[in-house]
Design an enzyme around this catalytic site. Sequence first.
Site, short mmCIF file in Angstrom:
data_model
loop_
_atom_site.label_atom_id
_atom_site.label_comp_id
_atom_site.label_asym_id
_atom_site.label_seq_id
_atom_site.Cartn_x
_atom_site.Cartn_y
_atom_site.Cartn_z
CD GLU A 193 -2.86 1.21 0.06
OE1 GLU A 193 -2.98 2.27 -0.57
OE2 GLU A 193 -3.49 0.18 -0.24
CD GLU A 235 -2.66 5.70 -6.18
OE1 GLU A 235 -2.91 6.55 -5.28
OE2 GLU A 235 -3.41 4.75 -6.43
#
Length: 119
Positions: free
Chosen positions: A63, A70
Amino acid sequence: MKRFIQSFKYAIQGMRTSIADQLNLKIHLAVAVAVVIAGFYFQITAVEWSVVLLCIALVIGLEMINSALEGLVDLVTRERLPLAGKIKDIAAGAVLFVALISVAIGVIIFGKYIVQLNL
Protein backbone atom coordinates in the site's frame (compact mmCIF):
# COMPACT_ATOMS: atom_id res chain seq x y z
CA MET A 1 27.05 6.23 11.06
CA LYS A 2 25.28 9.59 11.03
CA ARG A 3 23.94 8.96 7.49
CA PHE A 4 22.77 5.52 8.54
CA ILE A 5 20.78 6.94 11.46
CA GLN A 6 19.44 9.72 9.22
CA SER A 7 18.14 7.12 6.75
CA PHE A 8 16.01 5.64 9.53
CA LYS A 9 14.64 9.09 10.34
CA TYR A 10 13.64 9.54 6.69
CA ALA A 11 12.01 6.10 6.64
CA ILE A 12 10.04 6.82 9.82
CA GLN A 13 8.95 10.15 8.36
CA GLY A 14 7.77 8.30 5.24
CA MET A 15 5.73 5.94 7.38
CA ARG A 16 4.19 8.85 9.30
CA THR A 17 3.36 10.68 6.08
CA SER A 18 1.78 7.57 4.59
CA ILE A 19 -0.40 7.01 7.63
CA ALA A 20 -1.43 10.67 7.80
CA ASP A 21 -2.22 11.00 4.09
CA GLN A 22 -3.61 7.65 2.97
CA LEU A 23 -7.11 6.51 3.98
CA ASN A 24 -6.57 2.99 2.60
CA LEU A 25 -3.44 2.61 4.72
CA LYS A 26 -5.41 3.61 7.82
CA ILE A 27 -7.99 0.95 6.95
CA HIS A 28 -5.27 -1.69 6.46
CA LEU A 29 -3.72 -0.71 9.80
CA ALA A 30 -7.08 -0.95 11.58
CA VAL A 31 -7.63 -4.42 10.13
CA ALA A 32 -4.06 -5.38 11.12
CA VAL A 33 -4.70 -4.30 14.72
CA ALA A 34 -7.92 -6.36 14.78
CA VAL A 35 -6.07 -9.39 13.39
CA VAL A 36 -3.28 -9.04 15.97
CA ILE A 37 -5.86 -8.82 18.76
CA ALA A 38 -7.56 -11.93 17.37
CA GLY A 39 -4.18 -13.66 17.25
CA PHE A 40 -3.64 -13.02 20.95
CA TYR A 41 -7.23 -13.97 21.80
CA PHE A 42 -7.05 -17.29 19.95
CA GLN A 43 -3.41 -17.92 20.99
CA ILE A 44 -2.31 -18.79 17.47
CA THR A 45 0.92 -20.74 17.03
CA ALA A 46 4.33 -19.27 16.25
CA VAL A 47 4.10 -20.42 12.64
CA GLU A 48 0.63 -18.88 12.32
CA TRP A 49 1.98 -15.63 13.80
CA SER A 50 4.77 -15.66 11.24
CA VAL A 51 2.30 -16.02 8.37
CA VAL A 52 -0.08 -13.40 9.77
CA LEU A 53 2.71 -10.87 10.34
CA LEU A 54 4.11 -11.52 6.87
CA CYS A 55 0.67 -10.89 5.36
CA ILE A 56 0.32 -7.66 7.34
CA ALA A 57 3.76 -6.50 6.24
CA LEU A 58 3.06 -7.33 2.59
CA VAL A 59 -0.28 -5.53 2.48
CA ILE A 60 0.94 -2.42 4.31
CA GLY A 61 4.24 -2.33 2.43
CA LEU A 62 2.52 -2.67 -0.93
CA GLU A 63 0.00 0.00 0.00
CA MET A 64 2.88 2.37 0.76
CA ILE A 65 4.58 1.52 -2.54
CA ASN A 66 1.26 2.02 -4.34
CA SER A 67 0.91 5.46 -2.77
CA ALA A 68 4.47 6.35 -3.73
CA LEU A 69 3.88 5.26 -7.34
CA GLU A 70 0.65 7.25 -7.54
CA GLY A 71 2.48 10.30 -6.21
CA LEU A 72 5.30 9.81 -8.69
CA VAL A 73 2.88 9.49 -11.60
CA ASP A 74 1.09 12.65 -10.47
CA LEU A 75 4.43 14.44 -10.19
CA VAL A 76 5.40 13.46 -13.74
CA THR A 77 2.07 14.38 -15.33
CA ARG A 78 -1.27 15.81 -14.30
CA GLU A 79 -2.78 14.88 -17.66
CA ARG A 80 -5.14 11.92 -17.88
CA LEU A 81 -2.81 9.76 -19.91
CA PRO A 82 -3.75 6.11 -20.53
CA LEU A 83 -0.29 4.90 -19.46
CA ALA A 84 -0.42 6.92 -16.23
CA GLY A 85 -3.80 5.40 -15.41
CA LYS A 86 -2.55 1.93 -16.28
CA ILE A 87 0.43 2.31 -13.92
CA LYS A 88 -1.84 3.41 -11.08
CA ASP A 89 -4.31 0.60 -11.77
CA ILE A 90 -1.60 -2.06 -11.80
CA ALA A 91 -0.14 -0.82 -8.51
CA ALA A 92 -3.60 -0.76 -6.92
CA GLY A 93 -4.29 -4.22 -8.34
CA ALA A 94 -1.15 -5.54 -6.66
CA VAL A 95 -2.39 -4.30 -3.30
CA LEU A 96 -5.83 -5.78 -3.88
CA PHE A 97 -4.35 -9.14 -4.91
CA VAL A 98 -2.17 -9.40 -1.81
CA ALA A 99 -5.02 -8.20 0.42
CA LEU A 100 -7.40 -10.85 -0.97
CA ILE A 101 -4.83 -13.61 -0.57
CA SER A 102 -4.20 -12.36 2.98
CA VAL A 103 -7.92 -12.60 3.73
CA ALA A 104 -7.90 -16.19 2.44
CA ILE A 105 -4.90 -16.97 4.64
CA GLY A 106 -6.72 -15.36 7.57
CA VAL A 107 -9.73 -17.59 6.98
CA ILE A 108 -7.47 -20.65 6.89
CA ILE A 109 -5.66 -19.68 10.09
CA PHE A 110 -8.55 -18.27 12.14
CA GLY A 111 -11.35 -20.44 10.74
CA LYS A 112 -10.58 -23.42 12.96
CA TYR A 113 -10.47 -21.23 16.06
CA ILE A 114 -13.75 -19.52 15.21
CA VAL A 115 -15.47 -22.88 14.58
CA GLN A 116 -14.34 -24.03 18.03
CA LEU A 117 -16.30 -21.15 19.59
CA ASN A 118 -19.54 -22.98 18.68
CA LEU A 119 -21.27 -19.82 17.51
